[in-house]
Write a protein that holds these residues in place. Sequence first.
Motif, short mmCIF file in Angstrom:
data_model
loop_
_atom_site.label_atom_id
_atom_site.label_comp_id
_atom_site.label_asym_id
_atom_site.label_seq_id
_atom_site.Cartn_x
_atom_site.Cartn_y
_atom_site.Cartn_z
N ALA A 1 0.68 -1.25 -0.01
CA ALA A 1 -0.09 0.11 0.00
C ALA A 1 0.91 1.31 0.00
CB ALA A 1 -0.90 -0.05 1.20
N GLY A 2 0.50 2.14 -0.95
CA GLY A 2 1.62 3.46 -0.87
C GLY A 2 2.67 3.12 -1.66
N ALA A 3 2.73 2.17 -2.55
CA ALA A 3 3.91 1.60 -3.18
C ALA A 3 4.39 2.91 -4.36
CB ALA A 3 4.07 0.32 -3.86
N SER A 4 3.30 3.19 -5.09
CA SER A 4 3.62 4.28 -6.23
C SER A 4 3.79 5.63 -5.73
CB SER A 4 2.19 4.34 -7.18
OG SER A 4 1.31 4.55 -6.72
N GLU A 5 3.14 5.94 -4.76
CA GLU A 5 3.60 7.45 -4.08
C GLU A 5 5.04 7.26 -3.88
OE1 GLU A 5 1.05 5.69 -3.57
OE2 GLU A 5 -0.54 6.87 -2.57
N LEU A 6 5.53 6.37 -3.18
CA LEU A 6 6.87 6.22 -2.48
C LEU A 6 7.96 6.18 -3.58
CD1 LEU A 6 8.69 5.95 -0.07
CD2 LEU A 6 8.43 3.46 -0.26
N ARG A 7 7.43 5.42 -4.85
CA ARG A 7 8.28 5.41 -5.98
C ARG A 7 8.62 6.66 -6.58
NH1 ARG A 7 5.04 2.36 -9.86
NH2 ARG A 7 4.89 0.88 -8.02
N ASP A 8 7.58 7.50 -6.86
CA ASP A 8 7.78 8.68 -7.18
C ASP A 8 8.58 9.60 -6.31
OD1 ASP A 8 6.47 10.30 -9.34
OD2 ASP A 8 5.66 11.46 -7.76
N LYS A 9 8.58 9.71 -5.14
CA LYS A 9 9.29 10.31 -4.26
C LYS A 9 10.90 9.87 -4.23
CE LYS A 9 5.81 11.82 -1.06
NZ LYS A 9 4.93 11.53 -0.11
N VAL A 10 11.13 8.43 -4.12
CA VAL A 10 12.58 8.09 -4.15
C VAL A 10 13.31 8.32 -5.50
CG1 VAL A 10 12.03 6.34 -2.12
CG2 VAL A 10 11.82 5.51 -4.80
N SER A 11 12.36 8.48 -6.56
CA SER A 11 12.95 8.53 -7.82
C SER A 11 13.44 9.83 -7.95
CB SER A 11 12.00 8.64 -8.97
OG SER A 11 11.27 7.23 -8.83
N ARG A 12 13.35 10.83 -7.01
CA ARG A 12 13.98 12.13 -7.09
C ARG A 12 14.96 12.67 -5.70
NH1 ARG A 12 9.29 15.03 -6.49
NH2 ARG A 12 7.90 13.17 -6.74
N ILE A 13 15.43 11.74 -5.05
CA ILE A 13 15.98 11.98 -4.11
C ILE A 13 17.53 12.70 -4.19
CG2 ILE A 13 15.10 10.28 -2.28
CD1 ILE A 13 17.84 8.57 -2.80
N GLU A 14 17.84 13.43 -3.58
CA GLU A 14 19.14 14.29 -3.73
C GLU A 14 20.10 13.80 -2.82
OE1 GLU A 14 19.84 16.47 -5.96
OE2 GLU A 14 18.09 16.75 -7.16
N THR A 15 19.80 13.37 -1.64
CA THR A 15 20.78 12.97 -0.55
C THR A 15 20.45 11.71 0.06
OG1 THR A 15 19.64 14.08 1.26
CG2 THR A 15 21.13 15.38 0.06
N VAL A 16 21.56 11.00 0.75
CA VAL A 16 21.39 9.75 1.48
C VAL A 16 20.21 9.91 2.48
CG1 VAL A 16 23.43 9.87 2.85
CG2 VAL A 16 22.29 7.54 2.27
N GLU A 17 20.26 11.11 3.15
CA GLU A 17 19.60 11.12 4.27
C GLU A 17 17.79 11.53 3.97
OE1 GLU A 17 21.99 13.35 3.63
OE2 GLU A 17 23.43 12.58 5.25
N GLU A 18 17.75 12.09 2.61
CA GLU A 18 16.44 12.24 2.14
C GLU A 18 16.02 10.71 1.97
OE1 GLU A 18 14.11 14.24 -1.57
OE2 GLU A 18 16.16 14.60 -1.16
N GLY A 19 16.56 9.86 1.24
CA GLY A 19 16.07 8.61 0.99
C GLY A 19 15.91 7.85 2.22
N CYS A 20 16.88 7.77 2.99
CA CYS A 20 16.65 7.05 4.39
C CYS A 20 15.44 7.36 5.09
CB CYS A 20 17.83 7.22 5.08
SG CYS A 20 19.25 6.11 4.67
N GLU A 21 15.23 8.88 5.23
CA GLU A 21 13.98 9.31 5.71
C GLU A 21 12.70 8.93 5.15
OE1 GLU A 21 14.34 13.59 6.77
OE2 GLU A 21 12.26 13.46 6.66
N LEU A 22 12.61 8.89 3.99
CA LEU A 22 11.35 8.45 3.29
C LEU A 22 11.21 6.75 3.35
CD1 LEU A 22 12.00 10.06 -0.40
CD2 LEU A 22 9.95 10.41 1.11
N LEU A 23 12.49 6.03 3.36
CA LEU A 23 12.18 4.55 3.59
C LEU A 23 11.75 4.53 5.17
CD1 LEU A 23 15.13 3.75 1.31
CD2 LEU A 23 12.83 3.07 0.97
N ASP A 24 12.58 4.98 5.78
CA ASP A 24 11.98 4.90 7.40
C ASP A 24 10.57 5.11 7.40
OD1 ASP A 24 14.56 3.95 8.04
OD2 ASP A 24 15.27 5.67 8.89
#
Length: 338
Positions: free
Chosen positions: A304-327
């Motif tokens: 649930a929520g996979a496509s929204e997350l996909r959209d966001k992780v496809s645009r990350i600029e930093t490792v912190e941003e990616g980790c926060e989204l995934l956490d």
Amino acid sequence: MTLSPSLQTKLSTPLKIGSLEVNSRVLQSPLSGVTDLVFRRLVRRYAPKSMMYTEMVSATEIHHLKELPRIMEIDPDEQPISIQLFDCRPDFMADAAQKAVAEGAQTIDINMGCPVNKITKKGGGSSLLRQPEIAAAIVKEVAGAIDVPVTVKTRLGWDDREINILDFAKRMEDAGAAMLTLHGRTRAQGYNGSARWDWIARVKEVLSIPVIANGDIISVESAVRCLEETSADGVMCSRGTLGYPFLVGEIDYFLKTGNPIPSPTAVERLECAKEHLCLLWEYKGKRGIFQARKHLAWYCTEFAGASELRDKVSRIETVEEGCELLDRAIARLVGLEK
Ligand SMILES: Cc1cc2nc3c(=O)[nH]c(=O)nc-3n(C[C@H](O)[C@H](O)[C@H](O)COP(=O)(O)O)c2cc1C
């Protein structure tokens, strides 16, 4: 799903690639832009005995550059591992193969299947299917230059009118190839349509060296079906591993035990995605973050929520941003699972 007794007997023995014995019949394919050292570490955690491949490396580049391309890098204790080379010049290939062996490659694989115009125009990849004499000369020269096995990965032919794999495969064997991996599509098919495993079965009948089936191996079920239909000596997983480094291990476990291993939960997959991101950051820095975008997007399916997350992780600029989204996604899914 059960394995037939004859298949079980065969699968219980090691895969013999020339002088090398490999204790797994499931291989992780070379994937340009994907199968770097970081990805292979993740795959190997679940499939420690499986043969893996670097991304394809240009022998011309190796010839001209002072330093070896970074995609040739392998972990010091990483095995079994093959470095895949492409080019059309036997002398460059032999020279590159020697350097690859010095880096730790246990086999050298020659790419005779890449359909990309940039490569085929220069005579490499699948265009070698139209130049069997040159292809054979490459295998022969490389085999003569190194003391590890040389293998070939190729397709059925250039297009439907030029399916020449039966003759071509035999020539590669005669030239000294120790194993042939066959992607059951033509160059013209690219990655479209179904892989034609019936051709793999025919090639298996005419060769004495091991034949590995490739194309559309996306699950334990498809791997078993392919092995039954083709009598191939093993299967190689490709796109099925994108965002899913568990696949090779899942198939390997089933072939060895006859039992399925439980598939990872969405939370486990996202934890793996986070680790993938952090390892890419450590290994490649900023460039690793850009490369991680596509990997992270591949992990985002079937929850649930996979496509929204996909959209966001496809645009990350930093490792912190990616980790926060995934956490955040992991915490939400853990809540849902409770
Ligand atoms: C992104 C991508 C990169 C690939 N890079 C390579 C490569 O470097 N060397 C190679 O031999 N094949 C390469 N291939 C082909 C795959 O190894 C495999 O033969 C093909 O995808 C068919 O298997 P599949 O239907 O299970 O995906 C690549 C395929 C994809 C999708």
